[in-house]
Design a protein around this motif. Structure first.
Motif: not given
Ligand code: PRX
Length: 632
Positions: A320-338, A359-362
């Motif tokens: 989330w620090s990276l989301v803030e720092k780089y103003k991420v607009t779309s993020m993609f991850s996997a349910p396990t990470a969540v 949005a966060l895409f999983l």
């Protein structure tokens, strides 16, 4: 604005016009003359006659308009590095890598195997390959020597690009010894090995074969290597994935169709705009890394974050620090990470401003409702599930918010994506299931849309036999997933129909794990099944029959042998494939004709009813499994 239903309908019923329109999202060197050649089903050739280049679309074309903007943002919490490459810098690096590959003898059509940790040079290598018309074959860095050797033998690379080591949780993981061992084991011998030395682990060099990247890069600092214009149907890469047999399949992807499919998906699904930042937490060794760390975001003119490290190190706020720092607009991850984050301090999510996220895409495994709800609440941003496969390269089911904001439903990835003619089929009769809540195999009527696999590398027959002939009486693509549809047309995925398991979003073949365990001298026979796990989705569980049961006749001896067998899997396939337990039985549950009853074993492990057992040879065999897992 068109409704999604119309959009999807048009993609199937006015197919060529639809895709010709999407094709405007990418640059063509020579325009195509035919949108889709489906004259030899199930093979589909997209954008026939056109020439283009993936690297041109991902990098070069952005240099004049946004050369100074961020393109590749590398963050390693393992080595405490953060390096940002602009499009112009990425362009220069890719040309250097391309010049090196050329010097090492790589030409159009040659294969280059990439066995690397999450470092920028891995992306340079991929982009450099497609720049010169060579095919990359990335092998996940978590795989060990035997997995790697089988991929070397199948891809027959001229060059392997690798590095001294990766790092995980602060622990250096050397790559080179595994690579050397793999080349020893393989029949095919790559001519050259290009080594990126990160200074993490000293390694031995084989004279005449191994080359160091750094001095070669210096030599080619000013390299100018033009893009090779290739046919839209020219293969861009192969990527291995597990299936029913022990031998992984080389999924072969084209160039033009892939570029169009990704460009369109960035617009309609992932909501990305040029100049924005995309962050996918996957690994370049998997399909998500190919499509949505490297190619998709860059084709869209976005910056992409390449992250080496764990989601919880130095703490659970790092992403989330990276989301803030780089103003991420779309993020993609996997349910396990969540689920991993969920076990951490919930305040971590409140420490940073994540309002830039659309949005966060999983994807990659089923998204269970508690996980979806937790992250939706914690993040306060939309969560979008998407379902697809290595074979398709981009989503089959999701909500296409870029077309119409349809509501999401917990437990469902959504509706069929434009371009996909998704059907539910009865596996025994081949009949289509049109009613709600009927369970069937998720299948796709041909032609598969652009971007999907062209064939199995060097094995058209296997492509046809595996994917298009599994349902009686029909030539239809099987996803090998079970699904049901509700009254509103949303699909729900209910797990695999074959012997593939999904451990923490990593797709693994139980047959491969069985083959590896069988190579232990004391193992006579083994069955591996996937068992539901609250954190990883599934884990692999092994049941082995020993040649000498005396070696496991006390709990201590059994534990020691179990450890030794796990070590075999670690060394051959990699720790990702290690079963969570190896239990010993005197006989495996089989049918009278000798077929392993994997589904019955799995059911018993999960505390479910094993179903119809009339064909079982020895009911006592399943009882042994029951006793063992009961005593877990
Ligand atoms: O079983 C399905 C599951 O993962 C398989 C594909 O894995 P892989 O080839 O590694 O590609 C992953 C691309 C995201 C599928 O056959 N799967 C993937 N996404 C989902 C899923 N299962 C349920 N829900 C999903 N969203």
């Amino acid at each position: 604005m068109t409704s999604y239903a119309e959009f999807h309908h048009r993609s199937l019923h006015d197919r060529d016009a639809f895709w010709a329109e999407q094709a405007r999202l990418v640059d063509w060197h020579k325009p195509f003359t035919q949108v889709c050649d489906h004259s030899r089903p199930p093979f589909a050739r997209w954008f026939v006659g056109g020439t283009t280049n993936l690297c041109h679309n991902a990098v070069d074309r952005h240099v004049p308009t946004r050369g100074g903007q961020n393109a590749l943002i590398f963050v390693s919490t393992e080595t405490d590095q953060e390096r940002v490459y602009s499009f112009a810098e990425l362009h220069a690096e890719v040309q250097r890598m391309a010049a090196i590959l050329r010097e090492l003898g790589v030409k159009k059509g040659d294969r280059v195997l990439v066995y690397m940790p999450m470092i920028p040079e891995a992306a340079f290598a991929m982009l450099a390959c497609v720049r010169i018309g060579a095919l990359h074959s990335v092998v996940f860095g978590g795989f060990a020597s035997v997995s790697l050797a089988s991929r070397i033998d199948d891809a027959e690379p001229l060059v392997v690009v690798s590095a001294d080591a990766g790092s995980r949780g602060g622990k250096v993981v050397p790559y080179k010894p595994l690579l050397d061992e793999a080349i020893q084991l393989s029949k095919h011998k790559p001519k050259k090995v290009l080594m990126v030395d990160r200074g993490l682990a000293p390694f031995a060099r084989t004279a005449g074969r191994d080359e160091d990247f750094a001095p070669l890069r210096e030599k080619h600092l000013a390299a100018q290597v033009p893009c090779e214009w290739v046919e839209a149907t020219h293969p861009s890469y192969t990527l291995y994935t597990s299936g029913t047999t022990g031998k992984p399949k080389g999924v072969q992807r084209d160039t033009g169709g892939y570029a169009v499919a990704l460009a369109a998906s960035m617009k309609h699904i992932f909501l990305g705009q040029p100049g924005e930042t995309y962050f996918s937490t996957s690994d370049i060794g998997w399909v998500v890394g190919h499509s949505y760390i490297v190619y998709g975001p860059l084709i869209a003119g976005m910056a992409t974050i390449m992250y080496e490290g764990l989601p919880i190190r130095p703490d659970a706020a790092i992403w989330w620090s990276l989301v803030e720092k780089y103003k991420v607009t779309s993020m993609f991850s996997a349910p396990t990470a969540v689920r991993v984050l969920k076990k951490q301090d919930p305040a971590a999510l409140k420490k940073h401003d994540v309002s830039s996220l659309r949005a966060l895409f999983l994807a990659g495994e089923p998204l269970d409702e508690p996980t979806a709800k937790w992250i939706a609440d914690a993040l306060g941003r939309p969560i979008i599930d998407n379902y697809w496969q290595t074979e398709t390269g981009w989503p089959i089911l999701t909500i296409c918010n870029g077309v119409e904001k349809l509501p999401s439903k917990f437990g469902s990835p959504g509706k069929p994506v434009y371009g996909y003619d998704v059907r539910l089929i009865d596996e025994n009769t081949g009949q289509e299931l049109t009613g709600a809540s009927q369970k069937g195999v998720v299948a796709i009527e041909g032609p598969l849309p652009p971007g999907c696999m062209q064939t199995v590398w060097r094995d058209d027959e296997r492509f046809v036999k595996t994917y298009w002939s599994s349902i009686p009486g029909r030539q239809i693509y099987s996803t090998f997933d079970w699904g049901i549809r509700d009254d509103d047309g949303y699909l729900f995925i209910l797990g695999r129909t074959d012997d593939v398991i999904n451990v923490a979003g990593h797709r693994l073949g139980t047959r491969e794990i069985e083959e590896s365990i069988s190579s232990h001298p004391n193992v006579a026979e083994v069955a591996v099944v996937g068992v539901a796990d609250p954190l990883k989705g599934q884990v692999a569980m092994a049941f082995a029959v020993l040649k000498d049961p005396g070696q496991a006749d006390t709990p201590e001896k059994a534990l020691k042998l179990e450890g030794a067998i796990m070590k075999v899997v670690d060394e051959q396939l990699g720790a990702v494939a290690r079963p969570s337990r190896v239990r010993f039985v005197t006989v495996l549950p089989k049918t009278r004709s000798g077929k392993l009853l994997r589904r019955a074993i799995q059911a018993v492990c999960e505390g479910r009813d094993p179903g119809d057992l009339t064909t079982i040879e020895d009911p006592g065999a399943l009882q042994q499994v029951k006793d063992l897992v009961g005593a877990r």
